[in-house]
Design an enzyme around this catalytic site. Structure first.
Site, PDB file in Angstrom:
ATOM      1  N   ASP A   1       0.899  -1.072   0.109  1.00  0.00           N
ATOM      2  CA  ASP A   1      -0.099  -0.061   0.152  1.00  0.00           C
ATOM      3  C   ASP A   1       0.920   1.164  -0.145  1.00  0.00           C
ATOM      4  O   ASP A   1       2.025   1.218   0.202  1.00  0.00           O
ATOM      5  CB  ASP A   1      -0.845   0.065   1.280  1.00  0.00           C
ATOM      6  N   SER A   2       0.020   2.415  -0.381  1.00  0.00           N
ATOM      7  CA  SER A   2       0.824   3.606  -0.235  1.00  0.00           C
ATOM      8  C   SER A   2       1.521   4.039   1.196  1.00  0.00           C
ATOM      9  O   SER A   2       2.244   4.971   1.366  1.00  0.00           O
ATOM     10  CB  SER A   2       0.025   4.892  -1.052  1.00  0.00           C
TER      11      SER A   2
ATOM     12  N   CYS B   1      -3.751  -1.244  -2.118  1.00  0.00           N
ATOM     13  CA  CYS B   1      -4.173   0.112  -2.645  1.00  0.00           C
ATOM     14  C   CYS B   1      -5.015   0.380  -3.556  1.00  0.00           C
ATOM     15  O   CYS B   1      -4.322  -0.293  -4.850  1.00  0.00           O
ATOM     16  CB  CYS B   1      -2.457   0.924  -2.636  1.00  0.00           C
TER      17      CYS B   1
ATOM     18  N   GLU C   1      -7.036  10.016   8.329  1.00  0.00           N
ATOM     19  CA  GLU C   1      -5.627  10.077   9.064  1.00  0.00           C
ATOM     20  C   GLU C   1      -5.635  10.834  10.308  1.00  0.00           C
ATOM     21  O   GLU C   1      -4.814  10.718  11.167  1.00  0.00           O
ATOM     22  CB  GLU C   1      -4.645  10.467   8.002  1.00  0.00           C
TER      23      GLU C   1
ATOM     24  N   CYS D   1     -11.416   2.713  -1.499  1.00  0.00           N
ATOM     25  CA  CYS D   1      -9.905   3.518  -0.934  1.00  0.00           C
ATOM     26  C   CYS D   1      -9.909   2.777   0.293  1.00  0.00           C
ATOM     27  O   CYS D   1     -10.948   2.313   0.806  1.00  0.00           O
ATOM     28  CB  CYS D   1     -10.284   4.889  -0.831  1.00  0.00           C
TER      29      CYS D   1
ATOM     30  N   HIS E   1      -8.741   3.704   2.984  1.00  0.00           N
ATOM     31  CA  HIS E   1      -9.116   4.605   4.219  1.00  0.00           C
ATOM     32  C   HIS E   1     -10.686   4.265   4.517  1.00  0.00           C
ATOM     33  O   HIS E   1     -11.105   4.483   5.614  1.00  0.00           O
ATOM     34  CB  HIS E   1      -8.804   5.841   4.152  1.00  0.00           C
TER      35      HIS E   1
END
Ligand code: DGL
Length: 275
Positions: free
Chosen positions: A13-14, A76, A153, A188, A190
């Site tokens: 993942d990023s 990702c 985040e 996504c 997140h």
């Protein structure tokens, strides 16, 4: 690949977001060991070009392979959407991305054959989900939701600001000819963290498809480890070994990662990938 012994699965993942995919994998496939690579020094990928994402991602997957990954999961959504073909071409082992499993789950859940997909700017502009869903006879409304990543985040998963932002995004997404879409795809890494909030904000009739869960299901199929009783008893009982690689601060990865993984993140090694 047939799992005749305990497999080592590499997850890329990023950053820390892909830990939601690792979390789903651990729930579904506990009889495996995991290597996780988070490119925290170079995130976000969601605002970058396809060429840059492909360059970063192929470096990371080489690293995972060189450290023993026998199967790669591109957690990702942005990297899968923009660079799945170059990543696969650069890999010696099988590669599973998040777009195809998410699209397949959405297509089978949608009775109206109409789906809304949300993701980063880059994922949405690539139209990767649209192509995958249209190939299954499903029409698609795509909506970029770039504010969700920084809000998650920040830890604002149950914050009034996030709820307000979600109301705006989803009312645009489910407007006009998409008002009767009956599936919402979380495209996504997140977004699983704000799934309860999105559940409240999305129209009641809508089913939420989490691409992290769909991907874990696809990986289990690939390994043919369902049912688990096919495995050796001692292997089944052993706890998964987890090892993490991060390109930015180890401490930051541990702290934020614990929130995304839902358990403590311990064995983290700093990696400096040369450009
Ligand atoms: N991991 C990315 C995704 O799933 C989100 C974070 C980023 O933009 O790097 O699209």
């Amino acid at each position: 690949m047939t799992a005749s012994r305990r497999p080592t699965i590499g997850v890329f993942d990023s950053g820390v977001g892909g830990l939601t995919v690792l979390r789903a994998l651990l729930e579904r496939i506990p009889a495996a060991d995991y290597l996780y690579f988070g490119d925290t020094a170079r995130l976000p990928y969601g605002s970058k070009s396809a060429a840059t994402v492909a360059h970063y991602a192929t470096g990371a997957v080489h690293y995972l392979q060189d450290h023993g990954a026998e199967l790669l999961v591109i957690a990702c959504n942005t990297a899968t959407a923009l660079a799945f073909d170059p990543i696969r071409a650069a890999s010696r082992v099988d590669v599973i991305g998040v777009v195809e499993p998410g699209a397949a789950a959405a297509a089978s859940a949608s009775r109206k054959r109409k789906v809304v997909v949300i993701g980063t700017d880059a994922t949405i502009s690539s139209h990767a989900y649209q192509r995958a869903l249209e190939a299954k006879g499903v029409s698609v409304r795509e909506k970029a939701c770039p504010l969700f990543v920084p809000l998650v985040e920040e830890g604002w998963v149950e914050h009034s600001v996030t709820e307000q932002v979600a109301r705006i995004y989803l009312s645009e997404a489910f407007s006009q000819d998409a008002s009767d879409a009956d599936v919402l795809v979380l495209g996504c890494t997140h977004y699983p963290l704000i799934k309860p909030l999105l559940r409240r904000v999305a129209p009641d009739h809508v089913i939420i498809v989490d691409s992290a869960e769909s991907t874990a299901h696809a990986v289990a199929e690939q390994l043919r480890i369902e049912p688990l009783h096919l495995r050796d008893e001692s292997e089944r009982r052993a706890l998964p070994r987890l090892k993490f690689f991060a390109t930015d601060s180890v401490e930051k990865f541990k702290k934020m990662g614990t929130r995304f993984l839902g358990r403590s993140v311990e064995d983290v090694v700093h990696v400096d990938l040369k450009e």
